[in-house]
Design a protein around this motif. Sequence first.
Motif, PDB file in Angstrom:
ATOM      1  N   THR A   1      68.573  25.944  62.424  1.00 14.88           N
ATOM      2  CA  THR A   1      69.952  25.577  61.113  1.00 14.88           C
ATOM      3  C   THR A   1      70.048  24.069  61.482  1.00 14.88           C
ATOM      4  O   THR A   1      69.617  23.209  62.380  1.00 14.88           O
ATOM      5  CB  THR A   1      71.058  25.812  61.779  1.00 14.88           C
ATOM      6  N   THR A   2      70.485  23.673  59.960  1.00 18.53           N
ATOM      7  CA  THR A   2      70.987  22.461  60.384  1.00 18.53           C
ATOM      8  C   THR A   2      72.729  22.080  60.123  1.00 18.53           C
ATOM      9  O   THR A   2      73.324  21.045  60.832  1.00 18.53           O
ATOM     10  CB  THR A   2      70.940  21.612  58.444  1.00 18.53           C
TER      11      THR A   2
ATOM     12  N   ARG B   1      73.801  26.477  56.984  1.00 18.77           N
ATOM     13  CA  ARG B   1      72.970  25.383  56.545  1.00 18.77           C
ATOM     14  C   ARG B   1      71.636  24.964  56.940  1.00 18.77           C
ATOM     15  O   ARG B   1      71.492  25.050  58.057  1.00 18.77           O
ATOM     16  CB  ARG B   1      74.692  24.860  56.215  1.00 18.77           C
ATOM     17  N   LYS B   2      70.557  25.545  55.805  1.00 17.26           N
ATOM     18  CA  LYS B   2      69.283  24.532  55.955  1.00 17.26           C
ATOM     19  C   LYS B   2      68.984  24.134  54.796  1.00 17.26           C
ATOM     20  O   LYS B   2      68.953  24.255  53.607  1.00 17.26           O
ATOM     21  CB  LYS B   2      68.588  26.064  56.165  1.00 17.26           C
ATOM     22  N   GLN B   3      68.502  22.496  54.790  1.00 17.37           N
ATOM     23  CA  GLN B   3      68.193  21.631  54.663  1.00 17.37           C
ATOM     24  C   GLN B   3      66.703  21.128  54.432  1.00 17.37           C
ATOM     25  O   GLN B   3      66.272  21.323  55.630  1.00 17.37           O
ATOM     26  CB  GLN B   3      69.105  19.845  54.268  1.00 17.37           C
TER      27      GLN B   3
END
Length: 589
Positions: free
Chosen positions: A393-394, A348-350
């Motif tokens: 990465t988130t 996940r990446k925000q």
Amino acid sequence: MPRWLPILLFAAVMTALPLIPGMPPFWIVLLDNIGLAALVAMGLVLLTGVGGLTSFGQAAFCGFGAYTTAYLATVYGVSPWLTLPLSLLVAGTAAVLLGLMTVRLSGHYLPLGTIAWGISLYYLFSKLDFLGRNDGISQVPPLSIGSLQMFDPETIYFVIWGMVLISAVLTMNLLDSRTGRAIRALRRGHIAAEAFGVQTARAKLLVFIYAAVLAGLSGWLYAHFQRNVNPTPFGPQAGIEYLFIAVVGGAGYVWGGVLGAAIVIILKEVLQGYLPMLFGGQGQLEIIVFGILLVLLLQLAPGGVWPWLSSLIPIKIRRSRVDASAALTPRERTPGATGPLLKVERARKQFGGVVAVNDVSFEVDAREIVALIGPNGAGKSTTFNLITGILTTTGGRIELHGKPIDNAPPQDVVQLGIARTFQHVKLVPDMTVLENVAIGAHLRGNAGALTSMLRLDRADEAKLLAEATRQIERVGLGGEIDQLAGSLSLGQQRIVEIARALCADPMLLLLDEPAAGLRHMEKQRLAALLRQLRDGGMSVLLVEHDMGFVMDLADRIVVLDFGTRIAEGTPDAIKTNPEVIKAYLGALA
């Protein structure tokens, strides 16, 4: 032309100049000053023109070298020759302390930072009692060899220009090496360099220190040439002038630093000598005219005078033949390893409130070609950046052979066996194809900066260049090996990036739109190469928009849409998947 011939010609000319009958002493002094400025400009060539770090503070490092030798020689009676290593050490130590703060800056903050500490050091020199404050240190002893006392400009001339020649050779040796390629790669940004193992902070600090040491050498010579040291020559105005010299001569060219010093210093002397006579000595018109002439000169030769002159003279330096027998040790493979080669689990990446990669999971097995497809903005390149450590990465986990690599620095990721190309080509345009590809083998070499400067890295260098040559021929660009990368078509540049990635001898090759810009036959050759790599034991993960290319090549396909995985399967299954058709393909294949 052999590489050493211009050096010998330069040495012969500079040796003969002061021996010309009737040579006025004024011109000898002028040549001495040109040599002193050339040393500083040479460091700026490496720092600014090659490394991309703009500095207005080099004059301060000259001050460190000059004040160190002046103080030790006058107060303690130390021989000037014994103060040389100490002067260089003081300048280098100051560069370490200032560089640790300065090289971390980017954009306009970097030159502003160098101006700030340049001004601070200038005022420091003028306020310290033991350095004589504004009056400085006088009666500095001259250099001497035996009974020869170098009081006059003609005797110290050979020492100054000998130092210039030695520094030029060492600098060219450094640039023509593994370390030099790493430094030259910095000018196009840090992302590509780090992706192949270059420690960019260390490389920046190295070139910063080297430029400071050359400036310190110039200061040491200046002190024993003038025999008086005060703060005036080491102020911010001198720092700006040194940068002018490097830019006028050709930032990025070692001999451009020497030529720029000659142009600027001679032009200043001519204007200061003749303009007052023409205009009755009113005002300082020479400064105005000097600025106008420099601007006109840069309009004529925006890249500098040296490259402009080089383009008019059809003489090329002959590259040494690559030793084809030299070979690097290939990466150790683990044929008995079980489980997937690459495992991406709920990555996940925000970016603030925007989710670019939304809990994406997939695997890449050994000897497999996997395609990552989806519309523009689907998160494909961001996923690549998470795998290769360019982005953190988130959430989620990324493993290579069961070892977590999420949030590992790019240098560690490539060391473990992942190499990549980029969506937007990241080559150094003014380096040859061979030099660009050799950057990919950076971690497979061992030679350091000092070894390179002394030319003791040739065995190591031969292996790196032989590997780069082999990969260039492997991808079908052997005929372009000596061409500048910037002169190639976009499609050819993408192939060069693939060769560079192969130089790292990866287990997993990540290709970001490798077929973009290629003609039909070039795509066919690329597909054949990728199949050959797979059959040889390498895995490939590619992002590509050419569906014909992907469907014929990939073993499995992962489809992303708005950062979310919507499908995964064989090409035949993906062709008929309703969600994929709706989101991306648009029609049944």
